[in-house]
Design an enzyme around this catalytic site. Structure first.
Site, short mmCIF file in Angstrom:
data_model
loop_
_atom_site.label_atom_id
_atom_site.label_comp_id
_atom_site.label_asym_id
_atom_site.label_seq_id
_atom_site.Cartn_x
_atom_site.Cartn_y
_atom_site.Cartn_z
CG ASN A 1 39.75 37.72 43.69
OD1 ASN A 1 39.39 38.76 44.25
ND2 ASN A 1 40.97 37.25 43.82
CB THR B 1 49.05 45.55 16.16
OG1 THR B 1 49.91 46.45 15.48
CG2 THR B 1 48.18 44.79 15.17
CB CYS C 1 52.55 30.83 47.92
SG CYS C 1 52.88 29.28 48.74
CG HIS D 1 42.05 34.52 31.90
ND1 HIS D 1 42.30 33.84 33.07
CD2 HIS D 1 42.52 35.76 32.08
CE1 HIS D 1 42.92 34.65 33.91
NE2 HIS D 1 43.06 35.83 33.34
CB THR E 1 46.80 42.87 35.04
OG1 THR E 1 46.43 41.67 35.72
CG2 THR E 1 47.86 43.60 35.83
C1 LIG Z 1 41.87 37.53 36.95
C2 LIG Z 1 41.68 38.79 37.63
C3 LIG Z 1 42.40 39.94 37.26
C4 LIG Z 1 43.48 39.93 36.22
O1 LIG Z 1 43.07 39.71 34.91
P1 LIG Z 1 44.19 39.22 33.88
O2 LIG Z 1 43.48 39.17 32.56
O3 LIG Z 1 44.64 37.89 34.36
O4 LIG Z 1 45.28 40.23 33.88
C5 LIG Z 1 42.14 41.10 37.93
N1 LIG Z 1 41.23 41.17 38.93
C6 LIG Z 1 40.55 40.09 39.31
C7 LIG Z 1 39.55 40.20 40.40
C8 LIG Z 1 40.73 38.88 38.68
O5 LIG Z 1 40.05 37.82 39.11
#
Ligand SMILES: *Cc1c(COP(=O)(O)O)cnc(C)c1O
Length: 407
Positions: free
Chosen positions: A156, A245, A331, A206, A76
């Site tokens: 996604n 940092t 939601c 992640h 993000t």
């Molecule tokens: C997970 C995701 C994000 C956000 O990444 P974060 O590290 O959770 O801020 C942005 N775009 C897509 C398509 C994602 O799947």
């Protein structure tokens, strides 16, 4: 057949961390705690070394050079830095952006902010029924005042992968900066910022078996050299683009996660795609009135998005409590809205509400897939037995012609 429930099939929301990543991170929480900008002692050097190594590892996964990688707190933040950074830096050129309609929520929200607060205009790129953007549409949308084209590399929800090289070529010819939210694509499909003509690329730890709270933005340094206005000011870290940092353990983990993806992706994708194909075939063979959303041929190996006509996403999720899944309804505060991504494919609101996303990954087993096929078929069959709509459809009644009386 033994499986432990609940079964995790929501890898596109977040992935479990690979134990090898945790291993790589641990020293930087304790003994090697130094500040990577401390130049005067070995504590700082050790931290700096870890950050440099991670920068190389991330760069190598996407065909970039280490200097082009800016670490952030996640996807993000990388998206915000890219889009707002361009908006600020290139304000004199114009205030127009071209954005795919299926682009991610963070991208949509940042662009909406620029429209609302800063007078930007946006041309939305439509997608075909598989969710693909056409390079010709990109060309047609460009204007003299266009400062950015944004097309997410892989979606996604439906997993559709775009023809990045074709879109990148159009942007390059027009001299417009090409940004991609590649958080779902990196580590899953080959990414090459050179071959794809990408100028800015967001990724996050992640989604690739790394830690949460760390990500990166690729910023092209040559042909052209992309400049960004910093969105966080401070000590001038990360080439002045992102002060603060660094999260050294997180960065080390992101680097390790990237390296594992690079070395294992080829074999892993084959294994995971085979499991996904088995899941898809197992469900489609046992149930009628089901449809796959997105593209069969241009799709992430670990994604499967299916609409189950006449049953509602939320009731499916309730019935499938042993499986962690996402539905095609988002939601919001008060209401349940059908996914804008699935709607953009031309799928009806009802079918968008009837969709489930299965996303599998590194730790998914064949036994889990078989178990989930069984549970899905059982649950949908049971829900449909209680559905008057399904019964009417089976009797050959055209539901679109039915006039419902209001009570
Ligand atoms: C997970 C995701 C994000 C956000 O990444 P974060 O590290 O959770 O801020 C942005 N775009 C897509 C398509 C994602 O799947």
């Amino acid at each position: 057949m033994t499986v432990n429930t609940p079964i995790y099939m929501d890898y596109q929301s977040t992935t479990p961390m690979d134990p090898r990543v945790l291993e790589a991170m641990l020293p930087y929480f304790t003994n090697l705690f130094g500040h990577p900008s401390s130049r005067n002692h070995s504590f700082g050097w050790a931290a700096e070394q870890a950050v440099d190594a991670a920068r190389e590892q991330v760069a190598e996964l996407i065909g970039a050079s280490a200097k082009e990688v800016i670490f952030t707190s996640g996807g993000t933040e990388a998206i915000n830095l890219a889009i707002k950074g361009v908006a600020d830096m290139y304000a004199e050129k114009g205030r127009h952006m071209v954005v795919a309609v299926t682009d991610s929520r963070p991208v949509q929200d940042v662009v909406k902010h620029l429209v609302r607060e800063r007078g930007f205009e946006v041309t939305e790129l439509k997608v075909d029924k598989e969710g693909r953007v056409s390079a010709d549409d990109v060309r047609a949308a460009l204007r003299p005042d266009t400062v950015l084209v944004s097309v997410m590399m892989a979606n996604n929800e439906i997993g559709t992968v775009q023809d990045m090289a074709a879109i990148g070529k159009v942007a390059k010819e027009a001299g417009v900066i090409f940004f991609t939210d590649a958080t779902e694509a990196v580590g899953k499909v080959p990414v090459d910022v050179q071959a794809m003509g990408i100028d800015l690329l967001a990724l996050t730890g992640h989604k690739i078996y790394g830690p949460k709270g760390v990500g990166a933005l690729y910023v092209r340094r040559k042909n052209p050299r992309v400049r960004l206005s910093a969105q966080i000011d401070g000590g001038g870290h990360e080439r002045g683009m992102r002060s603060g940092t660094l999260n050294v353990p997180g960065v080390a983990g992101l680097g390790k996660a990237a390296e594992l993806c690079r070395t294992e992706m080829a074999a892993e994708s084959v294994r995971i795609a085979a499991l996904r194909d088995r899941l898809e075939a197992g469900i489609l063979a046992a149930l009628d009135e089901v449809s796959v959303n997105g593209s069969r041929s241009h799709r992430l190996p670990h994604n499967l998005n299916i609409s189950f006509a006449y049953v509602e996403g939320e009731s499916m999720l309730m019935g499938l409590k042993e499986v962690a899944l996402a539905s095609g309804s988002a939601c919001t505060t008060a209401t349940l809205e059908p996914s804008y991504v699935i709607r953009a494919l031309g799928v009806s609101e009802e079918l968008a509400h009837s969709s489930l996303r299965f996303s599998i990954g590194r730790f998914t087993t064949a036994e889990e897939v078989e178990f989930v096929i069984g549970r899905v078929v059982e649950t949908i069959t049971r829900l449909r037995e209680m559905s008057p709509l399904y019964e009417m459809a089976k009797e050959g009644i055209d539901l679109s012609q039915v006039h419902w009386s209001a009570h």
